[in-house]
Design an enzyme around this catalytic site. Structure first.
Site, short mmCIF file in Angstrom:
data_model
loop_
_atom_site.label_atom_id
_atom_site.label_comp_id
_atom_site.label_asym_id
_atom_site.label_seq_id
_atom_site.Cartn_x
_atom_site.Cartn_y
_atom_site.Cartn_z
N CYS A 20 -6.24 -7.21 18.70
CA CYS A 20 -6.85 -6.84 17.34
C CYS A 20 -8.48 -6.74 17.76
O CYS A 20 -8.75 -7.07 18.63
CB CYS A 20 -6.77 -7.88 16.19
SG CYS A 20 -7.38 -9.58 16.64
N HIS A 49 -6.15 -17.40 21.71
CA HIS A 49 -5.19 -18.29 22.18
C HIS A 49 -4.20 -17.59 23.28
O HIS A 49 -3.13 -17.10 22.87
CB HIS A 49 -4.33 -18.87 20.91
CG HIS A 49 -5.07 -19.85 20.04
ND1 HIS A 49 -4.74 -19.92 18.99
CD2 HIS A 49 -5.84 -20.69 20.58
CE1 HIS A 49 -5.49 -20.79 18.32
NE2 HIS A 49 -6.46 -21.34 19.27
N HIS A 83 -11.61 -18.18 16.23
CA HIS A 83 -10.95 -18.52 15.16
C HIS A 83 -12.07 -19.10 14.30
O HIS A 83 -11.62 -19.41 13.06
CB HIS A 83 -10.17 -19.68 15.63
CG HIS A 83 -9.43 -19.26 16.86
ND1 HIS A 83 -9.83 -19.49 18.21
CD2 HIS A 83 -8.08 -18.55 16.97
CE1 HIS A 83 -8.87 -19.04 19.06
NE2 HIS A 83 -7.84 -18.58 18.10
N CYS A 105 -14.31 -14.04 14.39
CA CYS A 105 -14.19 -13.07 13.82
C CYS A 105 -14.66 -12.58 12.55
O CYS A 105 -14.64 -13.24 11.54
CB CYS A 105 -12.47 -12.85 13.77
SG CYS A 105 -12.08 -11.11 12.96
N GLU A 135 -8.57 -22.23 12.88
CA GLU A 135 -9.32 -21.47 11.86
C GLU A 135 -9.33 -22.50 10.78
O GLU A 135 -10.28 -22.21 9.79
CB GLU A 135 -8.29 -20.49 11.73
CG GLU A 135 -8.93 -19.54 10.75
CD GLU A 135 -8.14 -18.18 10.37
OE1 GLU A 135 -7.40 -17.79 11.10
OE2 GLU A 135 -8.54 -17.68 9.20
N CYS A 204 -5.24 -10.57 7.56
CA CYS A 204 -5.96 -9.64 7.88
C CYS A 204 -4.96 -8.31 8.35
O CYS A 204 -4.08 -8.17 8.21
CB CYS A 204 -6.86 -9.84 9.38
SG CYS A 204 -5.86 -10.05 10.70
N SER A 232 -0.44 -20.02 19.54
CA SER A 232 -1.06 -18.68 18.75
C SER A 232 -0.15 -18.32 17.49
O SER A 232 0.98 -17.95 17.24
CB SER A 232 -0.75 -17.32 19.59
OG SER A 232 -0.97 -16.16 18.98
N SER A 233 -1.03 -18.75 16.21
CA SER A 233 -0.33 -18.47 15.09
C SER A 233 0.22 -17.28 14.77
O SER A 233 1.51 -17.13 14.37
CB SER A 233 -1.44 -18.84 14.10
OG SER A 233 -0.92 -18.44 12.60
N SER A 277 -3.43 -11.77 20.38
CA SER A 277 -4.50 -12.51 21.62
C SER A 277 -3.80 -12.07 22.83
O SER A 277 -4.25 -12.40 23.78
CB SER A 277 -4.75 -13.92 21.19
OG SER A 277 -3.26 -14.47 21.19
O1 10G Z 1 -3.13 -16.52 15.66
P1 10G Z 1 -3.96 -17.36 16.02
O2 10G Z 1 -4.84 -17.85 14.91
O3 10G Z 1 -3.49 -18.72 16.53
O4 10G Z 1 -5.13 -16.90 17.27
P2 10G Z 1 -4.79 -16.01 18.45
O5 10G Z 1 -6.00 -16.29 19.36
O6 10G Z 1 -3.54 -16.29 18.90
O7 10G Z 1 -5.06 -14.50 17.84
C1 10G Z 1 -6.26 -13.97 17.45
C2 10G Z 1 -6.36 -14.45 16.12
C3 10G Z 1 -7.65 -15.28 15.69
C4 10G Z 1 -8.77 -15.33 16.44
C5 10G Z 1 -7.59 -15.93 14.52
S1 10G Z 1 -8.45 -15.26 13.15
FE1 SF4 Z 2 -7.87 -10.63 14.89
FE2 SF4 Z 2 -8.11 -12.83 13.45
FE3 SF4 Z 2 -10.00 -10.98 13.16
FE4 SF4 Z 2 -7.45 -10.41 12.37
S1 SF4 Z 2 -8.76 -12.13 11.46
S2 SF4 Z 2 -8.69 -9.33 13.31
S3 SF4 Z 2 -6.20 -11.88 13.86
S4 SF4 Z 2 -9.39 -12.08 15.27
#
Ligand code: 10G
Ligand code: SF4
Length: 322
Positions: A20, A49, A83, A105, A135, A204, A232-233, A277
């Protein structure tokens, strides 16, 4: 196995999938900091993550820590992960005169700001999210301890007693299940009709688009592969979405070598997606692994277009232009 003896397999490739705009920006921040300031560049928590991403940056000179106390006073920059962080983290960094770059972000920062506005307007705040996730720790840490109540489930929403139901607001984690969150919000709005909701969803665009893309194909395939990390959520939510849509096998894997082929016996079609991610190279690796065993036909199923990109921090804009 020769090409002629391979069983046929349809691969439905979800789009959008993978990185993203927030992840892209966060990784760029670490890479540009390394280029501009040299190694080491400290990173508080995994920048995103994903082990492949983290290992790649570590090879280039990034040093990952969980807390600022692990960083020596050597004048090198520290990057805060995508996060988000509690307010105490930049405060500590400032008090130690550390040079920090914030890779939170902008869509997470937006939720932080909402929380602060509600607090200023003396509203009691509930945060819908998962306990212990960075987060959630970051968002709760924008305000004094005890100002935000975390609700994880419908049961939590049913049991919650506000101090004053007329002065109540909710915010959410950005990577939640759209359906689970809607169910929790339904309970809150039924019980507390005056509750203030976010102007625009806190979940988002990337989370929404990836879940919708999975929903679209989950009912048509014999199995779904989600490329992403167990911590990773948003990736976990994609695996869940496919399972709930009735996909017989829904598996989260970090990379191709994790695939348990015995779970895929007899399949004729598979959906493939990736969490926000997970880099595309790992998706390609998965498709190659299928192509080694099956005669694959890959079809892209595009559910939305994404054009969003975020600005880099001021300190790095020039290096990016070079
Ligand atoms: O999905 P989460 O929040 O665990 O994080 P990620 O690093 O796997 O993916 C990107 C999302 C974020 C940085 C959280 S907004
Ligand atoms: Fe990516 Fe998290 Fe930002 Fe959504 S809020 S655009 S998942 S980093």
């Amino acid at each position: 196995m020769t090409e002629a003896t391979k069983p046929p397999l349809d691969i439905l490739l979800c789009a959008p999938r993978g990185f993203c705009a927030g992840v892209d920006r966060a990784i760029q921040i670490v890479e540009l900091a390394l280029k501009k300031f040299g190694a080491p560049v400290y990173v508080r928590h995994e920048i995103v993550h994903n082990r492949y991403v983290v290992d790649g940056l570590r090879d280039k000179g990034a040093v990952f820590v969980e807390e600022l106390t692990e960083i020596p006073d050597d004048g090198q920059p520290v990057v805060f992960s995508a996060h988000g962080v509690p307010k105490s983290v930049p405060e500590n960094a400032r008090s130690r005169q550390m040079f920090f770059l914030d890779a939170t972000c902008p869509l997470v920062s937006k939720v932080h700001k909402e929380a602060q506005i509600h607090f200023k307007r003396e509203r009691e705040i509930v945060l819908i999210g998962h306990a212990g996730h960075p987060e959630v720790i970051g968002t709760m840490g924008q305000l004094p301890e005890g100002s935000v109540t975390l609700l994880e489930t419908v049961e939590d929403a049913l049991a919650f007693t506000p101090k004053d139901p007329e002065r109540l607001a909710f915010i959410t984690q950005t990577t939640l299940s759209i359906d689970d969150t809607a169910a929790i919000v339904r309970v809150l709005t039924e019980r507390f009709p005056s509750i203030t909701a976010p102007h625009k969803e806190d979940i988002c665009y990337a989370t929404t688009n990836r879940q919708e893309a999975v929903k679209r194909i989950a009912g048509q395939v014999d199995a779904m592969i989600v490329v992403g990390a167990p911590n990773s959520s948003n990736s976990q939510r994609l695996r869940e979405v496919a399972e709930r849509e009735g996909c017989p096998v829904s598996i989260l894997i970090q990379r191709a070598s994790d695939i348990d082929w015995s779970r895929l016996d007899g399949i004729r079609s598979v959906g493939v997606t990736a969490g926000a991610s997970a880099p595309e190279i790992l998706v390609e690796e998965v498709i190659d692994a299928f192509a080694a065993r099956y005669a694959v036909k890959v079809e892209l199923v595009q559910n939305a277009e994404e054009t969003i990109a975020f600005n880099l921090p001021r300190e790095l804009r020039l290096s990016a232009a070079e």
